[in-house]
Write a protein that holds these residues in place. Sequence first.
Motif, PDB file in Angstrom:
ATOM      1  N   HIS A  56       0.836  -1.203   0.000  1.00  0.00           N
ATOM      2  CA  HIS A  56       0.000   0.000   0.000  1.00  0.00           C
ATOM      3  C   HIS A  56       0.868   1.251   0.000  1.00  0.00           C
ATOM      4  N   GLU A  57       1.915   1.263   0.804  1.00  0.00           N
ATOM      5  CA  GLU A  57       2.799   2.428   0.886  1.00  0.00           C
ATOM      6  C   GLU A  57       3.505   2.689  -0.442  1.00  0.00           C
ATOM      7  N   VAL A  58       3.954   1.629  -1.120  1.00  0.00           N
ATOM      8  CA  VAL A  58       4.618   1.765  -2.422  1.00  0.00           C
ATOM      9  C   VAL A  58       3.662   2.424  -3.424  1.00  0.00           C
ATOM     10  N   LEU A  59       2.418   1.961  -3.446  1.00  0.00           N
ATOM     11  CA  LEU A  59       1.437   2.513  -4.376  1.00  0.00           C
ATOM     12  C   LEU A  59       1.026   3.931  -4.018  1.00  0.00           C
ATOM     13  N   GLU A  60       0.933   4.204  -2.736  1.00  0.00           N
ATOM     14  CA  GLU A  60       0.505   5.536  -2.305  1.00  0.00           C
ATOM     15  C   GLU A  60       1.490   6.611  -2.766  1.00  0.00           C
ATOM     16  N   GLU A  61       2.766   6.292  -2.761  1.00  0.00           N
ATOM     17  CA  GLU A  61       3.765   7.247  -3.250  1.00  0.00           C
ATOM     18  C   GLU A  61       3.545   7.544  -4.728  1.00  0.00           C
ATOM     19  N   LYS A  62       3.209   6.543  -5.505  1.00  0.00           N
ATOM     20  CA  LYS A  62       2.934   6.727  -6.938  1.00  0.00           C
ATOM     21  C   LYS A  62       1.632   7.508  -7.134  1.00  0.00           C
ATOM     22  N   TRP A  63       0.634   7.225  -6.312  1.00  0.00           N
ATOM     23  CA  TRP A  63      -0.663   7.888  -6.395  1.00  0.00           C
ATOM     24  C   TRP A  63      -0.528   9.382  -6.119  1.00  0.00           C
ATOM     25  N   LYS A  64       0.278   9.745  -5.128  1.00  0.00           N
ATOM     26  CA  LYS A  64       0.442  11.150  -4.737  1.00  0.00           C
ATOM     27  C   LYS A  64       0.975  12.018  -5.870  1.00  0.00           C
ATOM     28  N   ILE A  65       1.844  11.472  -6.697  1.00  0.00           N
ATOM     29  CA  ILE A  65       2.493  12.287  -7.732  1.00  0.00           C
ATOM     30  C   ILE A  65       1.862  12.127  -9.116  1.00  0.00           C
ATOM     31  N   ASN A  66       0.873  11.259  -9.242  1.00  0.00           N
ATOM     32  CA  ASN A  66       0.267  10.988 -10.541  1.00  0.00           C
ATOM     33  C   ASN A  66      -0.867  11.974 -10.807  1.00  0.00           C
ATOM     34  N   ASN A  67      -0.883  12.565 -12.000  1.00  0.00           N
ATOM     35  CA  ASN A  67      -1.925  13.536 -12.359  1.00  0.00           C
ATOM     36  C   ASN A  67      -2.967  12.984 -13.322  1.00  0.00           C
ATOM     37  N   ASN A  68      -2.775  11.755 -13.792  1.00  0.00           N
ATOM     38  CA  ASN A  68      -3.711  11.149 -14.734  1.00  0.00           C
ATOM     39  C   ASN A  68      -4.884  10.549 -13.948  1.00  0.00           C
ATOM     40  N   GLU A  69      -6.094  11.038 -14.238  1.00  0.00           N
ATOM     41  CA  GLU A  69      -7.281  10.624 -13.468  1.00  0.00           C
ATOM     42  C   GLU A  69      -7.523   9.116 -13.511  1.00  0.00           C
ATOM     43  N   MET A  70      -7.400   8.511 -14.688  1.00  0.00           N
ATOM     44  CA  MET A  70      -7.637   7.063 -14.792  1.00  0.00           C
ATOM     45  C   MET A  70      -6.570   6.277 -14.027  1.00  0.00           C
ATOM     46  N   GLU A  71      -5.314   6.681 -14.132  1.00  0.00           N
ATOM     47  CA  GLU A  71      -4.246   5.984 -13.413  1.00  0.00           C
ATOM     48  C   GLU A  71      -4.421   6.141 -11.904  1.00  0.00           C
ATOM     49  N   ARG A  72      -4.845   7.309 -11.485  1.00  0.00           N
ATOM     50  CA  ARG A  72      -5.080   7.533 -10.049  1.00  0.00           C
ATOM     51  C   ARG A  72      -6.200   6.621  -9.535  1.00  0.00           C
ATOM     52  N   LYS A  73      -7.262   6.445 -10.331  1.00  0.00           N
ATOM     53  CA  LYS A  73      -8.356   5.546  -9.926  1.00  0.00           C
ATOM     54  C   LYS A  73      -7.846   4.116  -9.789  1.00  0.00           C
ATOM     55  N   TYR A  74      -7.041   3.706 -10.755  1.00  0.00           N
ATOM     56  CA  TYR A  74      -6.489   2.347 -10.714  1.00  0.00           C
ATOM     57  C   TYR A  74      -5.613   2.162  -9.476  1.00  0.00           C
ATOM     58  N   LEU A  75      -4.726   3.126  -9.230  1.00  0.00           N
ATOM     59  CA  LEU A  75      -3.862   3.047  -8.048  1.00  0.00           C
ATOM     60  C   LEU A  75      -4.690   3.063  -6.763  1.00  0.00           C
ATOM     61  N   GLN A  76      -5.701   3.917  -6.725  1.00  0.00           N
ATOM     62  CA  GLN A  76      -6.569   3.972  -5.545  1.00  0.00           C
ATOM     63  C   GLN A  76      -7.260   2.633  -5.322  1.00  0.00           C
ATOM     64  N   ALA A  77      -7.685   1.997  -6.397  1.00  0.00           N
ATOM     65  CA  ALA A  77      -8.331   0.684  -6.276  1.00  0.00           C
ATOM     66  C   ALA A  77      -7.354  -0.343  -5.690  1.00  0.00           C
ATOM     67  N   LEU A  78      -6.118  -0.344  -6.178  1.00  0.00           N
ATOM     68  CA  LEU A  78      -5.126  -1.280  -5.641  1.00  0.00           C
ATOM     69  C   LEU A  78      -4.816  -0.980  -4.174  1.00  0.00           C
ATOM     70  N   LEU A 106     -14.299   1.350  -8.378  1.00  0.00           N
ATOM     71  CA  LEU A 106     -13.350   2.218  -9.084  1.00  0.00           C
ATOM     72  C   LEU A 106     -12.846   1.557 -10.366  1.00  0.00           C
ATOM     73  N   ILE A 107     -12.501   0.282 -10.269  1.00  0.00           N
ATOM     74  CA  ILE A 107     -11.997  -0.433 -11.448  1.00  0.00           C
ATOM     75  C   ILE A 107     -13.075  -0.517 -12.524  1.00  0.00           C
ATOM     76  N   SER A 108     -14.326  -0.689 -12.112  1.00  0.00           N
ATOM     77  CA  SER A 108     -15.409  -0.810 -13.102  1.00  0.00           C
ATOM     78  C   SER A 108     -15.638   0.490 -13.866  1.00  0.00           C
ATOM     79  N   GLU A 109     -15.153   1.608 -13.346  1.00  0.00           N
ATOM     80  CA  GLU A 109     -15.287   2.899 -14.029  1.00  0.00           C
ATOM     81  C   GLU A 109     -14.243   3.077 -15.134  1.00  0.00           C
ATOM     82  N   LEU A 110     -13.254   2.208 -15.174  1.00  0.00           N
ATOM     83  CA  LEU A 110     -12.158   2.346 -16.131  1.00  0.00           C
ATOM     84  C   LEU A 110     -12.423   1.529 -17.388  1.00  0.00           C
TER      85      LEU A 110
END
Length: 126
Positions: A56-78, A106-110
């Motif tokens: 979770h911590e590894v993904l959260e770091e990626k989520w914080k800096i990502n500006n792409n809405e779809m990628e953020r949803k995917y990361l949030q789902a994980l 969240l994943i179903s929205e992608l």
Amino acid sequence: MKIVDIRKCKFTEIDIQDDPEKVIKKLGKPLEIVNTSEIKGNFASLFSDCRFWEAHEVLEEKWKINNNEMERKYLQALILICASMIKYLKGQKEISDKLLNQALSLISELPEDVLPFFYVRFCLNS
């Protein structure tokens, strides 16, 4: 000794807010001591080892800096899937189910065609 949490899966994880030596004296030498600011490993290996908090911590770091809405949803789902697994291991099955349902929502929205690319990008290359 201040123990915050204990989870058992492939390994027994003990979260503490204290000197690790106090825990070592009581329970013996651990396989590994992890400081959350020094997490080693990628998401896929941490997740498969049932180290869901670290994954979770590894993904959260990626989520914080990502500006792409779809990628953020995917990361949030994980991240929510990791949180769900943590709650499940603690015996909090209702909360685990709720978090898992939020992740699936969240994943179903992608669009389906982007999911394999996100998987490779964030799960295999993290």
